[in-house]
Design a protein around this motif. Structure first.
Motif, mmCIF file in Angstrom:
data_model
loop_
_atom_site.group_PDB
_atom_site.id
_atom_site.type_symbol
_atom_site.label_atom_id
_atom_site.label_comp_id
_atom_site.label_asym_id
_atom_site.label_seq_id
_atom_site.Cartn_x
_atom_site.Cartn_y
_atom_site.Cartn_z
ATOM 1 N N GLU A 27 0.821 -1.213 0.000
ATOM 2 C CA GLU A 27 0.000 0.000 0.000
ATOM 3 C C GLU A 27 0.859 1.270 0.000
ATOM 4 O O GLU A 27 0.524 2.251 -0.653
ATOM 5 C CB GLU A 27 -0.959 0.002 1.204
ATOM 6 N N LEU A 28 1.955 1.249 0.732
ATOM 7 C CA LEU A 28 2.821 2.442 0.747
ATOM 8 C C LEU A 28 3.478 2.622 -0.620
ATOM 9 O O LEU A 28 3.640 3.750 -1.090
ATOM 10 C CB LEU A 28 3.875 2.334 1.852
ATOM 11 N N SER A 29 3.834 1.513 -1.254
ATOM 12 C CA SER A 29 4.427 1.612 -2.592
ATOM 13 C C SER A 29 3.435 2.250 -3.561
ATOM 14 O O SER A 29 3.812 3.067 -4.403
ATOM 15 C CB SER A 29 4.854 0.240 -3.113
ATOM 16 N N LYS A 30 2.149 1.870 -3.422
ATOM 17 C CA LYS A 30 1.116 2.467 -4.297
ATOM 18 C C LYS A 30 1.034 3.977 -4.114
ATOM 19 O O LYS A 30 0.633 4.704 -5.012
ATOM 20 C CB LYS A 30 -0.258 1.863 -3.981
ATOM 21 N N LEU A 31 1.409 4.452 -2.910
ATOM 22 C CA LEU A 31 1.376 5.901 -2.654
ATOM 23 C C LEU A 31 2.655 6.577 -3.163
ATOM 24 O O LEU A 31 2.882 7.763 -2.918
ATOM 25 C CB LEU A 31 1.223 6.173 -1.144
ATOM 26 N N GLY A 32 3.513 5.803 -3.827
ATOM 27 C CA GLY A 32 4.749 6.378 -4.373
ATOM 28 C C GLY A 32 5.874 6.445 -3.352
ATOM 29 O O GLY A 32 6.871 7.136 -3.556
ATOM 30 N N ILE A 33 5.700 5.731 -2.240
ATOM 31 C CA ILE A 33 6.726 5.746 -1.191
ATOM 32 C C ILE A 33 7.688 4.588 -1.439
ATOM 33 O O ILE A 33 7.258 3.462 -1.707
ATOM 34 C CB ILE A 33 6.062 5.592 0.202
ATOM 35 N N GLU A 34 9.000 4.882 -1.323
ATOM 36 C CA GLU A 34 9.976 3.817 -1.531
ATOM 37 C C GLU A 34 10.120 3.012 -0.237
ATOM 38 O O GLU A 34 10.433 3.567 0.818
ATOM 39 C CB GLU A 34 11.320 4.421 -1.941
ATOM 40 N N VAL A 35 9.871 1.708 -0.335
ATOM 41 C CA VAL A 35 9.965 0.834 0.846
ATOM 42 C C VAL A 35 10.923 -0.317 0.533
ATOM 43 O O VAL A 35 10.566 -1.237 -0.205
ATOM 44 C CB VAL A 35 8.576 0.257 1.216
ATOM 45 N N PRO A 36 12.141 -0.293 1.090
ATOM 46 C CA PRO A 36 13.019 -1.442 0.867
ATOM 47 C C PRO A 36 12.430 -2.691 1.523
ATOM 48 O O PRO A 36 11.658 -2.583 2.473
ATOM 49 C CB PRO A 36 14.338 -1.043 1.554
#
Ligand SMILES: Cc1ncc(COP(=O)(O)O)c(C=O)c1O
Length: 363
Positions: free
Chosen positions: A291-300
């Motif tokens: 879900e955070l990736s969908k918001l354009g947030i980079e999550v390793p």
């Protein structure tokens, strides 16, 4: 005039813990605050541990067993090692501090991964030790080759968090084994596996597979995460008996409370609590990462019970807005990441609330 404290104490930046729920509710005049800031267990403590604490509470007029006899035997059996190879501490923090106190002198260097768990730095500086920080790889992972290359004759201790805090990244078995080959035997390798129980990765190395062969290896674990016992302060180290015997010289005689000893012994029997926590966390981790990736947030890729969310812009205002909405996350500028928040995986409703509010803030 002689200064009251040495320079390394004067300039020491204390560790900043996550903001407590009660403080946030008081400050903002709100209720129903959730804390996704300190990588605690959202399911609470092991029920078996609570029972054991209640029993032990009736005897707190007595000093605890200074040798933590029962706990150490139970842990050793649980881990498949000898009791003499287990050292228990007042949180793994105490063990980190004792390793520095016991095995290093002011003439020595310590190596840490830049931007890793801040307590290594705080504990080293409080002892006036020289710190060499080795930059991490672009994918946020520890660069073990660069760390090995940075070893000097005066390097006495190296801290490796695997999985790492605050990035959640991990190093593989092959990487760690190659690293072990390059570390001299008189340099302590403190392998911090605080999030060991959460890892679901075939290439993840279990530190306990190595300490018999590597006499300078100390594997550190904690009850603060998967066992949900952060408040009781309990961690342990596994190492060759000779190393443990030195830590016994420098520790305080009653470093573990009787409540911690009782809780730690009982929690190991609570297989169900650990299993549920692991499942809840894995689901939540998958959900938050997606879900955070969908918001354009980079999550390793995280192997722990939290995510490192690189917002690509200053995180402090976002942290502040989340607080107003009753969600405590962890800003990490003091780790060197002013654009990132560290977010602990919570219960499903917590994770959904976080994603909803964050989407609104970022819109
Ligand atoms: C990598 C790492 N090591 C150690 C600790 C500290 O654990 P304890 O509560 O056992 O002192 C933490 C807690 O956040 C951690 O992230």
């Amino acid at each position: 005039m002689h200064p009251l404290v040495a320079h390394h104490i004067e300039t020491l930046q204390p560790y900043t813990p996550g903001k407590p729920i009660e403080e946030t509710e008081r400050e903002y005049g709100i209720t129903n605050v959730i804390k996704l800031a300190s990588n605690e267990n959202p399911l609470g403590p092991s029920p078996l541990a609570i029972e054991a604490i209640e029993q032990a509470a009736r005897k707190v007029h007595l000093y605890p067993d200074g040798s933590s006899y029962l706990l150490i035997r139970r842990l050793a059996a649980f881990l498949g090692v000898e009791p003499s190879e287990v050292f228990v501490g007042n949180g793994s923090n105490e063990i980190i501090e004792l390793l520095i106190r016991t095995f290093t002198t002011p003439e020595d260097d310590a190596i840490i991964g830049a931007g890793s768990f801040l307590m290594y730095k705080v504990a080293l500086q409080s002892h006036g030790r020289r710190i060499v920080e080795v930059p991490r790889r672009r994918d946020y992972r520890y660069d073990l080759e660069a760390i090995a290359a940075a070893i000097k004759p005066q390097t006495r201790i190296i801290f490796i968090a695997n999985p790492d805090n605050p990035t959640g990244t991990a190093v593989s078995r092959a990487e760690l084994e190659a690293f072990f080959e390059r570390v001299p035997k008189e340099t302590i390798i403190a392998l911090d596996e605080a999030y060991f129980e959460y890892v679901d990765w075939p290439e993840y190395p279990n530190g306990l597979d190595y300490f018999r062969r590597i006499p300078n290896l100390v594997v550190i674990r904690t009850y603060s995460k998967i066992y949900g016992l952060a408040g009781i302060r309990l961690g342990y180290g596994v190492m060759q008996a000779r190393l443990a015997s030195y830590l016994h010289r420098t520790r305080m005689p009653f470093n573990l409370s009787s409540l911690a000893q009782a809780a730690g012994t009982a929690a190991l029997d609570d297989v169900e609590h650990v299993r549920t926590t692991r499942e809840t966390t894995r689901h939540g981790l998958k959900y938050l990462t997606a879900e955070l990736s969908k918001l354009g947030i980079e999550v390793p890729r995280s192997h722990a019970n939290f995510v490192f969310a690189d917002l690509g812009r200053p995180a402090a205002p976002v942290y502040e807005q989340l607080l107003r909405k009753g969600i405590i996350t962890r800003p990490i500028p003091n780790y060197g990441y002013p654009n990132a928040l560290r977010i602990t995986v919570g219960l499903r409703a917590h994770n959904e609330r976080l994603v909803r509010e964050l989407a609104e803030i970022l819109r």
